[in-house]
Write a protein that holds these residues in place. Structure first.
Motif, short mmCIF file in Angstrom:
data_model
loop_
_atom_site.label_atom_id
_atom_site.label_comp_id
_atom_site.label_asym_id
_atom_site.label_seq_id
_atom_site.Cartn_x
_atom_site.Cartn_y
_atom_site.Cartn_z
N PRO A 136 60.72 24.00 76.51
CA PRO A 136 62.03 24.63 76.26
C PRO A 136 62.39 24.62 74.77
O PRO A 136 61.76 23.93 73.96
CB PRO A 136 62.99 23.73 77.05
N ASP A 137 63.44 25.37 74.44
CA ASP A 137 63.86 25.50 73.03
C ASP A 137 64.34 24.17 72.44
O ASP A 137 64.34 24.03 71.22
CB ASP A 137 64.97 26.54 72.92
N ASP A 138 64.76 23.24 73.30
CA ASP A 138 65.29 21.98 72.74
C ASP A 138 64.26 20.84 72.81
O ASP A 138 64.63 19.67 72.69
CB ASP A 138 66.61 21.59 73.43
N PHE A 139 62.98 21.19 72.97
CA PHE A 139 61.93 20.17 72.98
C PHE A 139 61.64 19.72 71.55
O PHE A 139 61.65 20.52 70.62
CB PHE A 139 60.66 20.73 73.62
N HIS A 140 61.39 18.42 71.40
CA HIS A 140 61.23 17.89 70.05
C HIS A 140 59.91 18.34 69.40
O HIS A 140 58.95 18.67 70.08
CB HIS A 140 61.35 16.37 70.00
N THR A 141 59.93 18.37 68.08
CA THR A 141 58.77 18.78 67.31
C THR A 141 58.02 17.52 66.89
O THR A 141 58.46 16.76 66.05
CB THR A 141 59.20 19.58 66.07
N THR A 142 56.88 17.31 67.55
CA THR A 142 56.05 16.13 67.27
C THR A 142 54.63 16.61 67.03
O THR A 142 53.74 16.43 67.87
CB THR A 142 56.09 15.15 68.46
N PRO A 143 54.42 17.20 65.87
CA PRO A 143 53.12 17.80 65.55
C PRO A 143 52.00 16.76 65.53
O PRO A 143 52.24 15.58 65.26
CB PRO A 143 53.33 18.38 64.15
N GLN A 144 50.81 17.20 65.80
CA GLN A 144 49.66 16.29 65.73
C GLN A 144 48.60 16.80 64.77
O GLN A 144 47.41 16.49 64.89
CB GLN A 144 49.11 16.00 67.13
N THR A 145 49.07 17.59 63.80
CA THR A 145 48.23 17.98 62.68
C THR A 145 49.10 17.90 61.42
O THR A 145 50.33 17.94 61.51
CB THR A 145 47.74 19.44 62.80
N SER A 146 48.45 17.81 60.27
CA SER A 146 49.21 17.83 59.02
C SER A 146 49.88 19.19 58.83
O SER A 146 51.01 19.28 58.35
CB SER A 146 48.30 17.50 57.84
N TYR A 147 49.20 20.25 59.21
CA TYR A 147 49.77 21.60 59.13
C TYR A 147 51.07 21.68 59.94
O TYR A 147 52.10 22.15 59.45
CB TYR A 147 48.75 22.61 59.66
N GLY A 148 51.02 21.22 61.19
CA GLY A 148 52.21 21.24 62.03
C GLY A 148 53.33 20.39 61.44
O GLY A 148 54.51 20.75 61.51
N THR A 149 52.95 19.26 60.85
CA THR A 149 53.94 18.39 60.19
C THR A 149 54.62 19.15 59.05
O THR A 149 55.86 19.14 58.93
CB THR A 149 53.25 17.14 59.63
N GLN A 150 53.82 19.80 58.23
CA GLN A 150 54.37 20.52 57.08
C GLN A 150 55.27 21.67 57.53
O GLN A 150 56.32 21.93 56.93
CB GLN A 150 53.21 21.01 56.20
N LYS A 151 54.89 22.36 58.59
CA LYS A 151 55.70 23.45 59.11
C LYS A 151 57.03 22.91 59.68
O LYS A 151 58.09 23.51 59.49
CB LYS A 151 54.94 24.23 60.18
N ALA A 152 56.96 21.79 60.39
CA ALA A 152 58.18 21.21 60.97
C ALA A 152 59.12 20.75 59.86
O ALA A 152 60.35 20.87 59.98
CB ALA A 152 57.81 20.04 61.89
#
Lengths: 331, 331
Positions: free
Chosen positions: A142-158
């Protein structure tokens, strides 16, 4: 309208440029001038009907962002990024471009001041999400799910999403962030990206070439065609941000499809000879990487705001045939 | 064990220092050396039974973080921050200390290399959350709710959480982030923080002084005593991080209480004369600020990992009477 596209040399950037030049306007507002920026100055398409400037710019280098925004554009589309695999392989370069570059752009806009508050369209990614997912992956995110990236790229985007919200809240920019699905069918040659096969098993057979499938047929993922992605950018550029509230980034709608559904769509459009070009060659490494990727979203907010996805995977295959192969099928 | 506390001069830092010196160990491991760091060198408590060093250090200044971690401590507790109100008033200073300072600390640890991978306890805050909340604020916020801060402070803390996860995943640190509830009863003098009254309406009457209440009695918020907060830090310092998975930051358990419940606890412990010292003086600005704060959490993960909150608001009031007023009541 004065428009700046950063990262204009990439695949989506080039397609966005073509669409902007063809339309000559965004939501009824004529484009007076288009600036194309990338680490290497992007090619200026021939026969552009408006003023197009091409600029070489490394956002992560001191002073470059300030120089880039000197024209105080009305719209800035920020596509520039080190991609996932490279950001994982080169920790420092990923942070320099994806985090510092984005922050330097925001800081340059803030520093310009004088009431200038451009629309900034920021491209994020579903890589901001990491498992465990709702229902252990069986439920849409869902739209309110937390952003918990598991890559450095995802971290930087978040992190970019958080900065976009704060700089928008403080009135420095008028930001819209869009989390792109995996782009499929990605044109061009096969590459070594872990996600490459999702496009490869469609693109290569449509060119009469063999493709390798490294995962099981029941692997499910979240897709948008390049055409839909450009549509998201244009919709974000013209969106009434008063409707967004404080949360400026939206998960884009997409098509949730399994590999089997991809193959079925390919068969419907190009026949069994195309499908026969897919060679199954299981790769445990790719299987493991892909197993932690999200498979479906409930992109309610974006849908309510008028963002539109491809109708289904058949539409994604057809978009590729039309846009990249001149409508021609291989068999 | 070699321990470094950054931000040791603040209220929680001083209480943590006292607890560490009194115990002389963490989870059975003796503390050999304690380094206290803050922008001004913290006072070294008299009669410490172990080696204590005090250091003046501005994390946001180039080279300072490298110098600070030269000893390659086993445990680093990072409490240093520009507080919410100041980070909102001074945009640049907030980002410099709360974002750049945290990143410089992580980078200094990464740069040290050589297999050193210290436990890093990072203090985050419930300020990483912003409305709309689940059930429009009527439901507790679950552990998988997204972080959409509506202050620059909350933004900087949420970015710190993302960095902590990524640097932990990459093996540079062994991070544990804890999102502290609003600390109550905060000792000391009344201040101009919007949240100050939550502590003031207990602390001032317990000292026989008048307190101003600027919001309605039904305002609900999420609290932990300073004693509980120090307990969280110590538990995080000794936690088996193998149980955390990729998500290194936990919402701490707390006590959800309304202003009316605070006042009832005060009355049970200190009587009606104490309560009579609370003067109602509605302040629309504070009411508006507080209205977007979260009121309750379902801190399931932290509870399952053994973090323990105050039993109820009575316990929070008693902790203040015991720890700050030598057990003495005013009437």
């Amino acid at each position: 309208m004065d428009v700046l596209v950063i990262g204009a040399g990439g695949m989506i950037g080039r397609k966005l440029t073509d669409r902007l030049l063809a339309a000559g306007e965004i939501a009824g507002r004529p484009i007076d001038r288009l600036t194309l920026a990338d680490v290497a100055a992007p090619a200026v398409p021939a026969g552009a009907g408006l003023a197009v400037e091409s600029v070489a710019c490394d956002l992560a280098a001191p002073g470059e962002a300030e120089r880039l925004v000197e024209r105080r554009h009305d719209l800035i589309v920020h596509l520039a990024a080190i991609v996932s695999g490279e950001a994982e392989a080169d920790f420092e370069r990923g942070y320099a471009v994806n985090l510092d570059g984005t922050r330097m752009l925001l800081e340059a806009i803030r520093a310009a001041g004088g009431g200038w508050r451009p629309r900034l369209v920021y491209t994020s990614s579903i890589a901001v999400f990491g498992p465990p997912f709702p229902g252990d992956g069986t439920l849409p995110i869902p739209d309110d799910f937390h952003t918990t990236p598991q890559t450095s790229y995802g971290t930087q985007k978040a992190i970019g999403e958080l900065l976009l919200d704060d700089y928008s809240r403080r009135g420095f920019v008028d930001g819209v962030g869009i989390r792109l699905p995996t782009i499929c069918v990605r044109p061009g040659k096969p590459n070594r990206a872990a996600s490459g096969f999702f496009s490869g098993i469609v693109r290569e057979p449509l060119a009469g070439l063999e493709a390798v499938l490294p995962v099981d047929d029941d692997v499910r993922h979240w897709f948008a065609s390049p055409r839909a992605a450009v549509g998201f950018l244009l919709h974000a550029a013209a969106l009434d941000t008063g409707l967004l509230g404080a949360r400026r980034t939206l998960t884009m709608p997409g098509v949730s499809a399994t590999v089997a559904e991809e193959i079925a769509a390919l068969e419907r459009i190009a026949g069994p000879k195309a499908v026969a070009l897919i060679r199954r060659e299981p790769d445990p490494t790719i299987r493991r990487i892909v197993s932690v990727w999200p498979s479906a979203f409930d992109a309610r907010r974006a849908l309510d705001l008028g963002f539109t996805a491809d109708a289904d995977f058949d539409a994604i295959v057809r978009a590729h045939v039309d846009d990249e192969r001149g409508g021609r099928l291989p068999f």
